[in-house]
Design a protein around this motif. Structure first.
Motif, mmCIF file in Angstrom:
data_model
loop_
_atom_site.group_PDB
_atom_site.id
_atom_site.type_symbol
_atom_site.label_atom_id
_atom_site.label_comp_id
_atom_site.label_asym_id
_atom_site.label_seq_id
_atom_site.Cartn_x
_atom_site.Cartn_y
_atom_site.Cartn_z
ATOM 1 N N LEU A 83 0.856 -1.181 0.000
ATOM 2 C CA LEU A 83 0.000 0.000 0.000
ATOM 3 C C LEU A 83 0.895 1.235 0.000
ATOM 4 C CD1 LEU A 83 -2.832 -0.993 2.514
ATOM 5 C CD2 LEU A 83 -2.845 -1.091 0.020
ATOM 6 N N LEU A 84 0.759 2.058 -1.047
ATOM 7 C CA LEU A 84 1.639 3.205 -1.241
ATOM 8 C C LEU A 84 0.812 4.488 -1.168
ATOM 9 C CD1 LEU A 84 4.518 4.172 -1.972
ATOM 10 C CD2 LEU A 84 3.879 3.927 -4.387
ATOM 11 N N ALA A 85 1.358 5.513 -0.488
ATOM 12 C CA ALA A 85 0.644 6.783 -0.338
ATOM 13 C C ALA A 85 1.615 7.941 -0.510
ATOM 14 C CB ALA A 85 -0.025 6.864 1.033
ATOM 15 N N TRP A 86 1.082 9.058 -0.994
ATOM 16 C CA TRP A 86 1.846 10.296 -1.142
ATOM 17 C C TRP A 86 1.195 11.371 -0.276
ATOM 18 C CZ3 TRP A 86 6.137 12.610 -2.814
ATOM 19 C CH2 TRP A 86 6.122 13.989 -2.998
ATOM 20 N N HIS A 87 2.031 12.120 0.441
ATOM 21 C CA HIS A 87 1.507 13.193 1.289
ATOM 22 C C HIS A 87 2.532 14.315 1.353
ATOM 23 C CE1 HIS A 87 -1.365 14.686 4.255
ATOM 24 N NE2 HIS A 87 -0.334 15.097 4.987
ATOM 25 N N GLU A 88 2.035 15.560 1.387
ATOM 26 C CA GLU A 88 2.913 16.720 1.433
ATOM 27 C C GLU A 88 2.642 17.543 2.688
ATOM 28 O OE1 GLU A 88 3.477 19.018 -2.143
ATOM 29 O OE2 GLU A 88 2.510 17.459 -3.345
ATOM 30 N N PRO A 89 3.243 17.181 3.817
ATOM 31 C CA PRO A 89 3.048 17.978 5.041
ATOM 32 C C PRO A 89 3.871 19.256 4.993
ATOM 33 C CG PRO A 89 4.578 16.189 5.461
ATOM 34 C CD PRO A 89 4.118 16.007 4.041
ATOM 35 N N VAL A 90 3.391 20.261 5.705
ATOM 36 C CA VAL A 90 4.131 21.520 5.744
ATOM 37 C C VAL A 90 5.161 21.525 6.868
ATOM 38 C CG1 VAL A 90 2.269 22.849 4.701
ATOM 39 C CG2 VAL A 90 2.352 22.582 7.168
ATOM 40 N N HIS A 91 5.094 20.534 7.761
ATOM 41 C CA HIS A 91 6.057 20.431 8.853
ATOM 42 C C HIS A 91 6.631 19.010 8.888
ATOM 43 C CE1 HIS A 91 4.790 24.348 10.169
ATOM 44 N NE2 HIS A 91 3.544 23.935 10.360
ATOM 45 N N ASP A 92 7.702 18.817 9.641
ATOM 46 C CA ASP A 92 8.380 17.517 9.707
ATOM 47 C C ASP A 92 7.642 16.600 10.678
ATOM 48 O OD1 ASP A 92 10.364 18.541 8.018
ATOM 49 O OD2 ASP A 92 11.469 19.356 9.720
ATOM 50 N N VAL A 93 6.541 16.001 10.231
ATOM 51 C CA VAL A 93 5.708 15.194 11.129
ATOM 52 C C VAL A 93 5.707 13.710 10.783
ATOM 53 C CG1 VAL A 93 4.192 17.140 11.670
ATOM 54 C CG2 VAL A 93 3.652 15.667 9.727
ATOM 55 N N LEU A 94 6.430 13.310 9.741
ATOM 56 C CA LEU A 94 6.385 11.903 9.343
ATOM 57 C C LEU A 94 6.823 10.988 10.483
ATOM 58 C CD1 LEU A 94 5.914 9.749 7.186
ATOM 59 C CD2 LEU A 94 8.259 10.104 6.408
ATOM 60 N N ALA A 95 7.909 11.339 11.166
ATOM 61 C CA ALA A 95 8.402 10.499 12.249
ATOM 62 C C ALA A 95 7.437 10.462 13.434
ATOM 63 C CB ALA A 95 9.772 10.992 12.721
ATOM 64 N N LEU A 96 6.566 11.465 13.539
ATOM 65 C CA LEU A 96 5.628 11.522 14.659
ATOM 66 C C LEU A 96 4.399 10.650 14.446
ATOM 67 C CD1 LEU A 96 5.681 15.377 15.370
ATOM 68 C CD2 LEU A 96 7.091 13.586 16.403
ATOM 69 N N VAL A 97 4.097 10.289 13.200
ATOM 70 C CA VAL A 97 2.855 9.555 12.921
ATOM 71 C C VAL A 97 3.091 8.096 12.548
ATOM 72 C CG1 VAL A 97 1.727 11.682 12.171
ATOM 73 C CG2 VAL A 97 2.834 10.225 10.484
ATOM 74 N N VAL A 98 4.350 7.664 12.443
ATOM 75 C CA VAL A 98 4.597 6.296 11.980
ATOM 76 C C VAL A 98 4.062 5.266 12.975
ATOM 77 C CG1 VAL A 98 6.561 6.833 10.504
ATOM 78 C CG2 VAL A 98 6.937 6.457 12.945
ATOM 79 N N ASP A 99 4.105 5.564 14.279
ATOM 80 C CA ASP A 99 3.550 4.624 15.252
ATOM 81 C C ASP A 99 2.052 4.438 15.047
ATOM 82 O OD1 ASP A 99 6.018 4.243 16.384
ATOM 83 O OD2 ASP A 99 5.721 5.710 17.997
ATOM 84 N N HIS A 100 1.376 5.532 14.686
ATOM 85 C CA HIS A 100 -0.063 5.435 14.403
ATOM 86 C C HIS A 100 -0.327 4.480 13.242
ATOM 87 C CE1 HIS A 100 -4.166 6.692 13.362
ATOM 88 N NE2 HIS A 100 -3.730 6.824 12.120
ATOM 89 N N PHE A 101 0.454 4.604 12.172
ATOM 90 C CA PHE A 101 0.211 3.765 11.005
ATOM 91 C C PHE A 101 0.682 2.321 11.241
ATOM 92 C CE2 PHE A 101 0.008 7.962 9.018
ATOM 93 C CZ PHE A 101 -1.134 7.812 8.264
ATOM 94 N N MET A 102 1.694 2.124 12.073
ATOM 95 C CA MET A 102 2.095 0.755 12.406
ATOM 96 C C MET A 102 0.951 0.025 13.111
ATOM 97 S SD MET A 102 5.140 -0.144 11.377
ATOM 98 C CE MET A 102 5.609 -1.472 12.501
ATOM 99 N N ALA A 103 0.303 0.707 14.048
ATOM 100 C CA ALA A 103 -0.827 0.087 14.752
ATOM 101 C C ALA A 103 -2.046 -0.037 13.845
ATOM 102 C CB ALA A 103 -1.168 0.920 15.996
ATOM 103 N N ARG A 104 -2.247 0.932 12.960
ATOM 104 C CA ARG A 104 -3.435 0.936 12.098
ATOM 105 C C ARG A 104 -3.347 -0.102 10.996
ATOM 106 N NH1 ARG A 104 -4.874 6.265 8.444
ATOM 107 N NH2 ARG A 104 -5.973 5.199 6.757
ATOM 108 N N MET A 105 -2.180 -0.308 10.401
ATOM 109 C CA MET A 105 -2.058 -1.171 9.227
ATOM 110 C C MET A 105 -1.800 -2.628 9.580
ATOM 111 S SD MET A 105 -2.620 1.159 7.074
ATOM 112 C CE MET A 105 -2.350 0.303 5.533
ATOM 113 N N GLY A 106 -1.461 -2.922 10.833
ATOM 114 C CA GLY A 106 -1.234 -4.312 11.215
ATOM 115 C C GLY A 106 -0.057 -4.920 10.479
ATOM 116 N N ARG A 107 -0.250 -6.104 9.919
ATOM 117 C CA ARG A 107 0.830 -6.805 9.207
ATOM 118 C C ARG A 107 0.872 -6.478 7.715
ATOM 119 N NH1 ARG A 107 3.470 -10.570 12.018
ATOM 120 N NH2 ARG A 107 2.647 -11.233 14.023
ATOM 121 N N GLN A 108 0.077 -5.533 7.283
ATOM 122 C CA GLN A 108 0.074 -5.132 5.881
ATOM 123 C C GLN A 108 1.314 -4.286 5.581
ATOM 124 O OE1 GLN A 108 -2.083 -5.587 3.093
ATOM 125 N NE2 GLN A 108 -0.394 -4.524 2.099
ATOM 126 N N ALA A 109 2.003 -4.572 4.489
ATOM 127 C CA ALA A 109 3.152 -3.775 4.072
ATOM 128 C C ALA A 109 2.668 -2.451 3.494
ATOM 129 C CB ALA A 109 3.966 -4.532 3.029
#
Length: 498
Positions: free
Chosen positions: A140-166
């Motif tokens: 599953l591939l996604a593109w996003h353009e944040p205005v601040h450096d928040v990618l490292a802050l949300v990865v835990d959310h997506f790890m829990a949300r996506m489960g074992r899906q790559a």
């Protein structure tokens, strides 16, 4: 002057500890991002990108450390200089540097808030597309353009949300990738990866767009609120993004019936082997009132507002038309006017359970100038709309057979299409004062001020209208209790009130 190049919060923290240990004042430093071009400075010393000495341990409150960490992700000018200035003050005992009211502390709090909001937007608006890797694995591939450096802050959310899906999220400056177990952060991803993530489509995109067009309610459009919660810069990456301005503009031009295009009905469906009975949705059958199209008010309304109360209530309370809150809730008298009514009922010793509450008009219609705002005000109704709804009102009166009808306001009184006997007919001034009662056929009619007029008044006028409403409720209450008595006893109630 020293020029300091910083590539992230951890590096800034180590360099700042070393500079504090040396006693370097904030005014002697020029802070730059690691990838920013260095501007020429006649008085600049050798650039610094690593601690010059072993960082010393500095004790600061954890709350201040978290504040600095949050502000470090905000891409705004002079972020490192601001943070070092606040840290310098804190290290010298000035704890006001972490307060919202402080000039530096307030700016840190503002930037930390922007980062939290941007992280929330990323969690909400990232849209994944399914691709197959060269090795044949699903990703599953996604593109996003944040205005601040928040990618490292949300990865835990997506790890829990996506489960074992790559999955993988690509931004202009970084990327996060997970195989369902391990997480990898990538700096400066290849441009081709970003182009691939931006260009991906999905077979279900048209189905989602059709669903969005079908569920779009032009009568409830609030474009200002939409932009606040979903900034327009995210629309271009959303499947339905291009539909939002088009359908909103159509709704603003008072053409709600055209905002849902005909091609929705032409979408082919899939055949599913299921019995006809199980295929039916579980919903209550539509009443004749829901299907009423006798006037055009239904076009702007969310639903029809039917009367509510005991089947054989002795007392009916009738307003002219429902408001915006009633239109959303599908029940009579639930907004601010309903609160006024509840307070007056309690003072008169009554409750909603004893009354039948209804309106002369069954659909809400907002004013044209309020079409793009929350809390729309009711539009004035014309005689044809009252005539169209008179059948429903007559059916309610015949079914409930109340002994007393309390009408709220001149419009509700006119909607009854009744004329009291000439000897007791209220004058225009009496109706404006609205503290009158008269006999009409088998029931009493008691008039009181409109709740909308009370809500819009203030000062002495509001007190006077509230008193008249109280008198009307108490009179109607006593008349309903004396309904089984003689006409003389009921007349004595009215004379006593007068």
């Amino acid at each position: 002057m020293r020029t300091v190049h910083v590539g992230g919060y951890a590096q800034w923290r180590d360099i700042s500890r070393s500079l504090l240990h040396e006693g370097v004042e904030p005014e002697r430093l020029v802070w730059l991002d690691a990838n920013a071009p260095e501007a020429g400075d006649l008085f600049a010393d050798t650039p610094v990108s690593a601690p010059l000495a072993a960082p010393s341990r500095i004790s600061i409150p954890k709350r201040f450390s978290d504040l600095l960490d949050g502000a470090a992700h905000c891409r705004q000018p002079n972020r490192w200089a601001l943070m070092y200035r606040a840290l310098w003050r804190m290290a010298r005992g000035d704890r006001s540097a972490m307060l919202v009211a402080d000039i530096d502390g307030g700016e840190l709090h503002r930037r930390a808030h922007l980062v939290r909001r941007e992280a929330h937007h990323m969690e909400a608006f990232v849209r994944f597309r399914s691709v197959v890797t060269p090795a044949g694995h699903s990703l599953l591939l996604a593109w996003h353009e944040p205005v601040h450096d928040v990618l490292a802050l949300v990865v835990d959310h997506f790890m829990a949300r996506m489960g074992r899906q790559a999955w993988m999220i690509v931004t202009p400056d970084a990327a996060a990738c997970s195989d369902g177990e391990r997480l990898t952060l990538i700096d400066d991803p290849a441009p081709a990866l970003g182009m691939l993530a931006r260009s991906l489509g999905d077979p279900t995109d048209e189905l989602w767009r059709a669903y969005y067009r079908n569920t779009f309610n032009p009568a409830r459009v609030n474009l200002q609120l939409t932009r606040r919660h979903m900034p327009a810069r995210f629309w271009r990456d959303l499947t339905e993004g291009d539909l939002i301005p088009t359908m909103s503009n159509q709704a603003r031009l008072a053409r709600p019936n055209r905002s849902q295009t005909e091609d929705v009905a032409r979408q082919p469906g899939r055949q599913v082997a299921v019995s006809p009975m199980r295929a039916q949705p579980l919903r209550p059958p539509a009443s004749p009132l829901d299907a009423c199209r006798r006037c055009a008010r239904w076009r702007d309304a969310t639903c029809a507002i039917a009367g509510e109360g005991p089947e054989f209530a002795r007392m009916m309370v009738m307003g002219a038309q429902p408001g915006d809150r009633e239109d959303l809730a599908g029940r009579p008298f639930v907004g601010a006017e309903g609160t006024l009514l509840d307070q007056a009922l309690e003072a008169a010793g009554l409750s909603r359970a004893q009354l039948y509450l209804t309106y002369a008009l069954k659909h809400f219609k907002g004013r044209a100038e309020d079409s793009d705002t929350a809390g729309r005000r009711p539009a004035a109704a014309d005689a044809s709309e009252y005539r169209a709804c008179s059948t429903w009102l007559a059916e309610e009166l015949a079914q409930i057979r109340p002994n007393v009808v309390l009408v709220l306001g001149m419009e509700a009184l006119s909607a009854l299409e009744m004329t009291p006997p000439a000897s007791t007919a209220p004058s225009q001034q009496d109706i404006a004062a609205l503290s009158n009662a008269w006999r009409h056929g088998e029931r009493w009619i008691v008039s009181a001020p409109a709740l909308e007029a009370i809500g819009e008044s203030s000062g002495e006028q509001r007190s006077r209208l509230l008193a008249q409403l109280q008198v009307g409720l108490e009179t109607a209450h006593r008349l309903s209790e004396a309904a089984d008595g003689s006409a003389e006893s009921q007349t004595r109630v009215v004379v006593a009130d007068l």
